[in-house]
Design a protein around this motif. Structure first.
Motif, PDB file in Angstrom:
ATOM      1  N   GLY A 227       0.799  -1.211   0.000  1.00 54.62           N
ATOM      2  CA  GLY A 227       0.000   0.000   0.000  1.00 54.62           C
ATOM      3  C   GLY A 227       0.833   1.263   0.000  1.00 54.62           C
ATOM      4  N   THR A 228       1.815   1.325   0.881  1.00 54.67           N
ATOM      5  CA  THR A 228       2.621   2.543   0.944  1.00 54.67           C
ATOM      6  C   THR A 228       3.528   2.677  -0.280  1.00 54.67           C
ATOM      7  N   THR A 229       3.959   1.548  -0.838  1.00 59.08           N
ATOM      8  CA  THR A 229       4.760   1.599  -2.061  1.00 59.08           C
ATOM      9  C   THR A 229       3.936   2.149  -3.215  1.00 59.08           C
ATOM     10  N   ALA A 230       2.712   1.629  -3.379  1.00 53.59           N
ATOM     11  CA  ALA A 230       1.836   2.120  -4.445  1.00 53.59           C
ATOM     12  C   ALA A 230       1.511   3.593  -4.241  1.00 53.59           C
ATOM     13  N   TYR A 231       1.240   3.969  -3.009  1.00 58.03           N
ATOM     14  CA  TYR A 231       0.916   5.360  -2.674  1.00 58.03           C
ATOM     15  C   TYR A 231       2.056   6.296  -3.081  1.00 58.03           C
ATOM     16  N   ALA A 232       3.290   5.922  -2.734  1.00 57.54           N
ATOM     17  CA  ALA A 232       4.443   6.761  -3.051  1.00 57.54           C
ATOM     18  C   ALA A 232       4.735   6.768  -4.545  1.00 57.54           C
ATOM     19  N   ALA A 233       4.640   5.607  -5.185  1.00 57.02           N
ATOM     20  CA  ALA A 233       4.969   5.507  -6.607  1.00 57.02           C
ATOM     21  C   ALA A 233       4.000   6.316  -7.456  1.00 57.02           C
ATOM     22  N   VAL A 234       2.720   6.241  -7.137  1.00 55.21           N
ATOM     23  CA  VAL A 234       1.731   7.015  -7.878  1.00 55.21           C
ATOM     24  C   VAL A 234       1.909   8.503  -7.594  1.00 55.21           C
ATOM     25  N   GLY A 235       2.132   8.838  -6.344  1.00 59.95           N
ATOM     26  CA  GLY A 235       2.356  10.238  -6.008  1.00 59.95           C
ATOM     27  C   GLY A 235       3.566  10.825  -6.717  1.00 59.95           C
ATOM     28  N   ALA A 236       4.590   9.996  -6.946  1.00 59.63           N
ATOM     29  CA  ALA A 236       5.818  10.477  -7.577  1.00 59.63           C
ATOM     30  C   ALA A 236       5.605  10.927  -9.015  1.00 59.63           C
TER      31      ALA A 236
ATOM     32  N   HIS B  16       8.517  12.024 -19.985  1.00 63.94           N
ATOM     33  CA  HIS B  16       9.615  12.733 -19.329  1.00 63.94           C
ATOM     34  C   HIS B  16      10.143  11.888 -18.165  1.00 63.94           C
ATOM     35  N   PRO B  17      11.469  11.803 -17.980  1.00 62.80           N
ATOM     36  CA  PRO B  17      12.014  10.995 -16.876  1.00 62.80           C
ATOM     37  C   PRO B  17      11.443  11.360 -15.512  1.00 62.80           C
ATOM     38  N   GLY B  18      11.095  12.620 -15.303  1.00 60.62           N
ATOM     39  CA  GLY B  18      10.543  13.040 -14.024  1.00 60.62           C
ATOM     40  C   GLY B  18       9.163  12.493 -13.736  1.00 60.62           C
ATOM     41  N   ARG B  19       8.543  11.874 -14.743  1.00 54.34           N
ATOM     42  CA  ARG B  19       7.219  11.290 -14.532  1.00 54.34           C
ATOM     43  C   ARG B  19       7.244   9.777 -14.746  1.00 54.34           C
ATOM     44  N   ILE B  20       8.419   9.202 -14.561  1.00 53.56           N
ATOM     45  CA  ILE B  20       8.589   7.747 -14.560  1.00 53.56           C
ATOM     46  C   ILE B  20       9.083   7.349 -13.179  1.00 53.56           C
ATOM     47  N   ASN B  21       8.456   6.353 -12.583  1.00 53.99           N
ATOM     48  CA  ASN B  21       8.887   5.865 -11.270  1.00 53.99           C
ATOM     49  C   ASN B  21       8.999   4.343 -11.314  1.00 53.99           C
ATOM     50  N   THR B  22      10.141   3.830 -10.909  1.00 50.02           N
ATOM     51  CA  THR B  22      10.312   2.390 -10.796  1.00 50.02           C
ATOM     52  C   THR B  22      10.601   2.025  -9.348  1.00 50.02           C
ATOM     53  N   ILE B  23      10.026   0.937  -8.881  1.00 57.10           N
ATOM     54  CA  ILE B  23      10.285   0.489  -7.510  1.00 57.10           C
ATOM     55  C   ILE B  23      11.267  -0.672  -7.476  1.00 57.10           C
ATOM     56  N   ILE B  24      11.824  -1.020  -8.661  1.00 56.60           N
ATOM     57  CA  ILE B  24      12.633  -2.234  -8.724  1.00 56.60           C
ATOM     58  C   ILE B  24      13.890  -2.098  -9.574  1.00 56.60           C
TER      59      ILE B  24
ATOM     60  N   ALA C 221      18.492   1.108 -13.981  1.00 53.24           N
ATOM     61  CA  ALA C 221      17.912   1.945 -15.037  1.00 53.24           C
ATOM     62  C   ALA C 221      17.571   3.327 -14.499  1.00 53.24           C
ATOM     63  N   ALA C 222      17.108   3.375 -13.257  1.00 57.35           N
ATOM     64  CA  ALA C 222      16.763   4.669 -12.659  1.00 57.35           C
ATOM     65  C   ALA C 222      17.986   5.572 -12.580  1.00 57.35           C
ATOM     66  N   GLU C 223      19.117   5.007 -12.188  1.00 58.27           N
ATOM     67  CA  GLU C 223      20.351   5.792 -12.104  1.00 58.27           C
ATOM     68  C   GLU C 223      20.827   6.213 -13.490  1.00 58.27           C
ATOM     69  N   LYS C 224      20.701   5.319 -14.450  1.00 57.53           N
ATOM     70  CA  LYS C 224      21.174   5.603 -15.806  1.00 57.53           C
ATOM     71  C   LYS C 224      20.362   6.704 -16.465  1.00 57.53           C
ATOM     72  N   TYR C 225      19.033   6.672 -16.256  1.00 58.56           N
ATOM     73  CA  TYR C 225      18.156   7.589 -16.980  1.00 58.56           C
ATOM     74  C   TYR C 225      17.570   8.702 -16.101  1.00 58.56           C
ATOM     75  N   ASN C 226      17.954   8.723 -14.827  1.00 56.86           N
ATOM     76  CA  ASN C 226      17.514   9.780 -13.905  1.00 56.86           C
ATOM     77  C   ASN C 226      15.990   9.794 -13.745  1.00 56.86           C
ATOM     78  N   VAL C 227      15.420   8.591 -13.544  1.00 58.08           N
ATOM     79  CA  VAL C 227      13.997   8.522 -13.238  1.00 58.08           C
ATOM     80  C   VAL C 227      13.828   8.299 -11.737  1.00 58.08           C
ATOM     81  N   LYS C 228      12.607   8.409 -11.266  1.00 61.84           N
ATOM     82  CA  LYS C 228      12.338   8.356  -9.829  1.00 61.84           C
ATOM     83  C   LYS C 228      12.280   6.911  -9.306  1.00 61.84           C
ATOM     84  N   THR C 229      12.520   6.782  -7.993  1.00 68.38           N
ATOM     85  CA  THR C 229      12.475   5.458  -7.347  1.00 68.38           C
ATOM     86  C   THR C 229      11.697   5.515  -6.034  1.00 68.38           C
ATOM     87  N   ASP C 230      10.689   6.357  -5.956  1.00 67.46           N
ATOM     88  CA  ASP C 230       9.921   6.448  -4.710  1.00 67.46           C
ATOM     89  C   ASP C 230       9.177   5.140  -4.455  1.00 67.46           C
TER      90      ASP C 230
END
Length: 306
Positions: free
Chosen positions: A128-137, A229-237, A241-250
């Motif tokens: 629940g908290t993972t989904a909450y943060a990932a969607v919010g990101a 846009h990378p700022g609107r991509i979030n991966t939890i896993i 790739a997140a480090e390479k492409y500067n996307v979010k990991t909330d």
């Protein structure tokens, strides 16, 4: 004495065992809870295998589990806002909820709403908290389109619904067996696998605005190919790739609080969210529970019942 899951070394499910341990005693500000249900999560399997040793090292003998719901059995010194007999949802950071009794910080508990079954309550925190943060990101807005990978998994199943509650059109990537269930949630199902990029474009002719990746396996790159846009991509896993492409990991850590847990519980109680339970295992069958989890094809959550 009380039963609890333990393991003494990194490895596959065979290292897990059920052990009799002294019944824990709550310290100041803590509460002892008799566990009625405890969810299991992919991150726990990765920790047990040693795959996250550099980030989350285990100290042996190690316990396991963060999620739980249960009944307050006793109180530590200074606890006044919880009473013995209260039914609560909670979490721990001590890898200890896969057990008959768990000690938790009183601040990490929230009341269990009557309309939230034990199995759902006990498996709510991490997913629940993972989904909450990932969607919010990714900040979904009214009229936008969001894609969620692993849309029928424990995190994905909640993420698609939270994005829908924000007013977005949601495309859920999942196997055919879960498509009708996703449609019932108001989600547009799209099959994963070869050709998925074209299928997403067909389902979203006006484009995609955000992407929540709960599965890994190249979905960050796919999101970029969609023009997001990378700022609107979030991966939890997929942290590489997140480090390479500067996307979010909330993920879980960004929303790990009793306040968020309380909000999610109320949404479930009101029928605005649903969390499917794939299967419930007794504590003694913890190995079988993780074997099923690690196949990565379950809808919703797998739960342990002490």
């Amino acid at each position: 004495m009380a039963r609890a899951i333990r393991f003494d070394e990194y490895g596959d499910v065979e290292v897990l065992r059920v052990e009799d341990v002294p019944r824990p005693v709550p310290g100041p500000g803590q509460v002892l809870v008799e566990v009625r249900a405890a969810g299991i999560n992919p991150g726990e399997a990765s920790i047990r295998k040693g795959l996250l040793h550099s980030r989350f090292p285990a100290t042996f003998p190690s316990g396991q589990g963060s999620d739980f719901a249960g009944v307050v059995a006793s109180l530590g010194e200074g606890v006044s806002d919880v009473a013995v007999g209260d039914e609560v949802i909670g979490f721990v950071d001590t890898r200890s909820s896969h057990a008959e009794f768990v000690v938790a910080e009183a601040a990490n508990l929230t009341p269990r709403p009557d309309g939230v079954p034990w199995e759902v309550a006990g498996s709510l925190f991490v997913a629940g908290t993972t989904a909450y943060a990932a969607v919010g990101a990714v900040c979904p807005r009214e009229g936008e389109t969001v894609v969620v990978s692993g849309a029928a998994g424990g995190v994905g199943a909640l993420a698609v619904q939270l994005a829908r509650l924000a007013g977005a059109t949601v495309i859920g990537l999942a196997g055919e067996a879960n498509h009708e269930w996703l449609r019932e949630l108001g989600v547009i199902p799209v099959a994963y696998g070869e050709g998925v990029l074209d299928r997403i474009r067909e389902a979203a002719p006006s484009g995609v605005h955000a992407f929540v990746d709960t599965f890994g396996s190249g979905y960050v790159e796919l999101a970029l190919h969609l023009g997001i846009h990378p700022g609107r991509i979030n991966t939890i896993i997929d942290f590489a790739a997140a480090e390479k492409y500067n996307v979010k990991t909330d993920g879980n850590a960004a929303a790990a609080s009793a306040d968020v847990l309380r909000e999610l519980g109320l949404l479930l109680d009101k029928g605005l969210l649903t969390l499917p339970i794939a299967r419930v295992y007794p504590l003694a069958e913890v190995r079988d529970a993780y074997r099923e989890l690690e196949r990565r094809h379950t809808r919703g959550k797998i739960v342990l019942r002490p």
